[in-house]
Design a protein around this motif. Structure first.
Motif, PDB file in Angstrom:
ATOM      1  N   ARG A   4       0.819  -1.214   0.000  1.00 34.86           N
ATOM      2  CA  ARG A   4       0.000   0.000   0.000  1.00 34.86           C
ATOM      3  C   ARG A   4       0.854   1.267   0.000  1.00 34.86           C
ATOM      4  NH1 ARG A   4      -4.570   2.459  -1.546  1.00 34.86           N
ATOM      5  NH2 ARG A   4      -5.035   4.241  -0.207  1.00 34.86           N
ATOM      6  N   LEU A   5       1.786   1.384   0.937  1.00 34.83           N
ATOM      7  CA  LEU A   5       2.496   2.649   1.147  1.00 34.83           C
ATOM      8  C   LEU A   5       3.752   2.775   0.291  1.00 34.83           C
ATOM      9  CD1 LEU A   5       2.156   2.862   5.036  1.00 34.83           C
ATOM     10  CD2 LEU A   5       0.706   3.942   3.306  1.00 34.83           C
ATOM     11  N   LEU A   6       4.633   1.792   0.372  1.00 33.93           N
ATOM     12  CA  LEU A   6       5.900   1.902  -0.354  1.00 33.93           C
ATOM     13  C   LEU A   6       5.680   1.874  -1.867  1.00 33.93           C
ATOM     14  CD1 LEU A   6       8.191  -0.362   1.858  1.00 33.93           C
ATOM     15  CD2 LEU A   6       8.018   2.129   1.853  1.00 33.93           C
ATOM     16  N   ARG A   7       4.714   1.091  -2.310  1.00 29.92           N
ATOM     17  CA  ARG A   7       4.431   1.079  -3.750  1.00 29.92           C
ATOM     18  C   ARG A   7       3.989   2.456  -4.228  1.00 29.92           C
ATOM     19  NH1 ARG A   7       0.117  -3.099  -6.273  1.00 29.92           N
ATOM     20  NH2 ARG A   7      -1.285  -1.905  -4.932  1.00 29.92           N
ATOM     21  N   ARG A   8       3.134   3.118  -3.432  1.00 29.32           N
ATOM     22  CA  ARG A   8       2.683   4.463  -3.778  1.00 29.32           C
ATOM     23  C   ARG A   8       3.847   5.453  -3.753  1.00 29.32           C
ATOM     24  NH1 ARG A   8       0.070   7.902  -6.770  1.00 29.32           N
ATOM     25  NH2 ARG A   8      -0.650   9.778  -5.671  1.00 29.32           N
ATOM     26  N   LEU A   9       4.717   5.347  -2.761  1.00 31.44           N
ATOM     27  CA  LEU A   9       5.868   6.251  -2.685  1.00 31.44           C
ATOM     28  C   LEU A   9       6.794   6.066  -3.885  1.00 31.44           C
ATOM     29  CD1 LEU A   9       6.810   6.065   1.118  1.00 31.44           C
ATOM     30  CD2 LEU A   9       5.609   7.915  -0.074  1.00 31.44           C
ATOM     31  N   ARG A  10       6.993   4.829  -4.309  1.00 31.99           N
ATOM     32  CA  ARG A  10       7.855   4.586  -5.467  1.00 31.99           C
ATOM     33  C   ARG A  10       7.231   5.127  -6.749  1.00 31.99           C
ATOM     34  NH1 ARG A  10       8.907  -0.475  -2.516  1.00 31.99           N
ATOM     35  NH2 ARG A  10      10.999  -0.273  -1.637  1.00 31.99           N
ATOM     36  N   GLN A  11       5.918   5.056  -6.864  1.00 29.68           N
ATOM     37  CA  GLN A  11       5.236   5.636  -8.021  1.00 29.68           C
ATOM     38  C   GLN A  11       5.433   7.154  -8.044  1.00 29.68           C
ATOM     39  OE1 GLN A  11       1.244   4.220  -7.332  1.00 29.68           O
ATOM     40  NE2 GLN A  11       1.546   2.351  -8.538  1.00 29.68           N
ATOM     41  N   LEU A  12       5.292   7.783  -6.881  1.00 33.71           N
ATOM     42  CA  LEU A  12       5.508   9.229  -6.794  1.00 33.71           C
ATOM     43  C   LEU A  12       6.956   9.578  -7.126  1.00 33.71           C
ATOM     44  CD1 LEU A  12       3.530  10.033  -3.499  1.00 33.71           C
ATOM     45  CD2 LEU A  12       2.894  10.724  -5.814  1.00 33.71           C
ATOM     46  N   ASP A  13       7.885   8.770  -6.618  1.00 32.12           N
ATOM     47  CA  ASP A  13       9.298   9.031  -6.865  1.00 32.12           C
ATOM     48  C   ASP A  13       9.626   8.914  -8.348  1.00 32.12           C
ATOM     49  OD1 ASP A  13      11.946   9.575  -5.925  1.00 32.12           O
ATOM     50  OD2 ASP A  13      12.435   7.471  -6.222  1.00 32.12           O
ATOM     51  N   ALA A  14       9.067   7.898  -9.001  1.00 33.71           N
ATOM     52  CA  ALA A  14       9.330   7.707 -10.426  1.00 33.71           C
ATOM     53  C   ALA A  14       8.797   8.867 -11.262  1.00 33.71           C
ATOM     54  CB  ALA A  14       8.707   6.396 -10.891  1.00 33.71           C
ATOM     55  N   ALA A  15       7.708   9.476 -10.788  1.00 26.59           N
ATOM     56  CA  ALA A  15       7.116  10.608 -11.512  1.00 26.59           C
ATOM     57  C   ALA A  15       7.722  11.941 -11.102  1.00 26.59           C
ATOM     58  CB  ALA A  15       5.603  10.640 -11.280  1.00 26.59           C
ATOM     59  N   GLY A  16       8.680  11.912 -10.160  1.00 26.07           N
ATOM     60  CA  GLY A  16       9.300  13.150  -9.689  1.00 26.07           C
ATOM     61  C   GLY A  16       8.429  13.924  -8.731  1.00 26.07           C
ATOM     62  N   ASN A  17       7.452  13.240  -8.102  1.00 23.72           N
ATOM     63  CA  ASN A  17       6.499  13.935  -7.237  1.00 23.72           C
ATOM     64  C   ASN A  17       6.616  13.531  -5.768  1.00 23.72           C
ATOM     65  OD1 ASN A  17       5.281  15.385  -9.359  1.00 23.72           O
ATOM     66  ND2 ASN A  17       4.038  13.607  -9.905  1.00 23.72           N
ATOM     67  N   LEU A  18       7.697  12.877  -5.401  1.00 23.17           N
ATOM     68  CA  LEU A  18       7.877  12.484  -4.006  1.00 23.17           C
ATOM     69  C   LEU A  18       8.255  13.716  -3.181  1.00 23.17           C
ATOM     70  CD1 LEU A  18       7.957  10.017  -2.098  1.00 23.17           C
ATOM     71  CD2 LEU A  18      10.424   9.911  -2.526  1.00 23.17           C
ATOM     72  N   THR A  19       7.485  13.981  -2.128  1.00 23.57           N
ATOM     73  CA  THR A  19       7.713  15.163  -1.304  1.00 23.57           C
ATOM     74  C   THR A  19       7.918  14.762   0.153  1.00 23.57           C
ATOM     75  OG1 THR A  19       5.369  15.500  -0.750  1.00 23.57           O
ATOM     76  CG2 THR A  19       6.178  16.469  -2.825  1.00 23.57           C
ATOM     77  N   ALA A  20       8.413  15.713   0.930  1.00 22.40           N
ATOM     78  CA  ALA A  20       8.556  15.472   2.372  1.00 22.40           C
ATOM     79  C   ALA A  20       7.202  15.185   2.991  1.00 22.40           C
ATOM     80  CB  ALA A  20       9.205  16.690   3.033  1.00 22.40           C
TER      81      ALA A  20
END
Length: 386
Positions: free
Chosen positions: A119-135
């Motif tokens: 649930r969580l890490l998969r979503r974070l990796r998707q955000l990271d791949a799109a350049g949208n991972l934030t604090a």
């Protein structure tokens, strides 16, 4: 530069050549020399990699302290292509999770790990791949994991299990810890219900708050004039703040814009594309944007296509950096964006508002409804003394 030399060849280690080129291409050679000779910058990590004492791999950083300077080296290696793209922040959450489930029974610890992984890490990796991972997204994930661990600890202390949990027991928990309701309900319990681990229990969902406007119209335009003409304010803060005050763009989204979203045309026209429609920028905002493109990036040792590159190689500016400066200027970002959204929603058809600003249709409709319903109130707010 002997720091990066392979002792076997007395030349720059072949894997570290991209780092060497990035350092040599830096705009300020003196700053580079200072950085390389300052022990706290941890240039020894690069030296150890060059001489074979440390592997040139992500795993090498698992044994190093998680400090800003160590992370900078890690980011530099990724940004220059020496190491494959990799999220240090996500790795930190994984290590944090291991420590925080250690007091749970094995079955529950494994369950929290499954929740984190799927649930969580998969979503974070998707955000990271799109350049949208934030604090903010990282903190939300950490809070969701903490919420799950606290709830399971509470169940264990009372001899309860997730499988036997009923609504009355859940209500007891929420009565004892009312501030935990939202995170638990939208996170762990939603996942356990969908996974058929819990049955017939739900956290009450409060109604979604109606958009509101707390910044007077005249004050908003005062802030616009300040950012347009005050040359003592950092250039990137001025541009980001103006995108927020004029086009209702949230800070997080603006700081993840790419350079190709700005186009400088031969006739001097400058356009910005927030979603799918190019918008011509008025003078003097167009000149501020051109100046930013030419001179506004902080020093870094790797090029990137971020419109607002940060000091860490390959990373955009940190949201809190700009937010703090705007707040110090008396410009609260949420209030400024809401005031801009209200004005734009009253002037543009809903479909156009959504397409130009990159809003969902639902969000555009909510703001259009508010602006048509509350214009009389806002007209009064326009003339309140600031």
């Amino acid at each position: 530069m002997t720091l990066l030399n392979d002792p076997a060849t007395s030349e720059v280690h072949h894997q570290l050549v991209p780092v060497f080129r990035a350092l040599m291409a830096a705009r300020d050679p003196r700053a580079t020399l200072y950085w390389l000779t300052r022990p706290t910058s941890r240039p020894d990590i690069l030296a150890d990699m060059a001489n074979g004492a440390l592997a040139i791999a992500h795993a090498a950083f698992d044994e190093l302290p998680t400090t800003r300077n160590v992370s900078y080296i890690h980011d530099l290696l990724v940004a220059t292509g020496v190491l494959t793209p990799h999220s240090i922040a996500i790795d930190a959450i994984t290590r944090w999770l291991t420590d925080n489930v250690s007091d749970l029974p094995k079955a529950q610890a494994d369950l929290v790990r499954q929740y984190a992984r799927w649930r969580l890490l998969r979503r974070l990796r998707q955000l990271d791949a799109a350049g949208n991972l934030t604090a903010g997204s990282l903190e939300t994930a950490r809070a969701a994991l903490s919420s799950a661990v606290r709830f399971l600890t509470w169940l264990n202390a009372r001899g309860l299990t997730l499988a036997s949990l009923n609504q009355h027991q859940l209500d007891d928990y929420l009565t004892e810890f009312p501030t935990r309701a939202s995170t638990l309900g939208s996170g762990f319990l939603r996942w356990t219900t969908r996974s058929r681990i819990t049955h017939a229990v739900a956290v009450p969902v409060p109604p979604r708050p109606t958009p509101n406007v707390a910044m007077a119209h005249d004050l908003r335009w005062e802030h616009v004039q300040t950012l347009l003409h005050d040359n003592t304010i950092r250039g990137y803060t001025r541009v980001v703040g103006l995108f927020m005050l004029l086009f209702a763009q949230p800070l997080v989204r603006t700081l993840r814009m790419r350079r190709d979203q700005i186009q400088v045309h031969g006739d001097g026209e400058v356009t910005v594309t927030f979603d799918s429609i190019a918008i011509e920028l008025p003078d003097p905002l167009n000149r501020l944007v051109i100046d930013h493109l030419d001179f506004g990036a902080p020093a870094s040792y790797a090029t990137s296509d971020w419109l607002f590159p940060g000091r860490n190689p390959g990373k955009p500016l940190v949201t809190e950096n700009v937010r703090g400066e705007l707040v110090s200027l008396g410009i609260p970002p949420n209030h400024a964006r809401q005031a801009a959204m209200f004005q734009l929603a009253s002037e543009m058809p809903t479909a156009v508002l959504a397409e130009v600003l990159g809003l969902s249709n639902i969000t555009a409709i909510r703001w259009a409804t508010l602006s048509s319903r509350d214009w009389a109130y806002y007209a009064a707010l326009r003339h309140e003394p600031s």
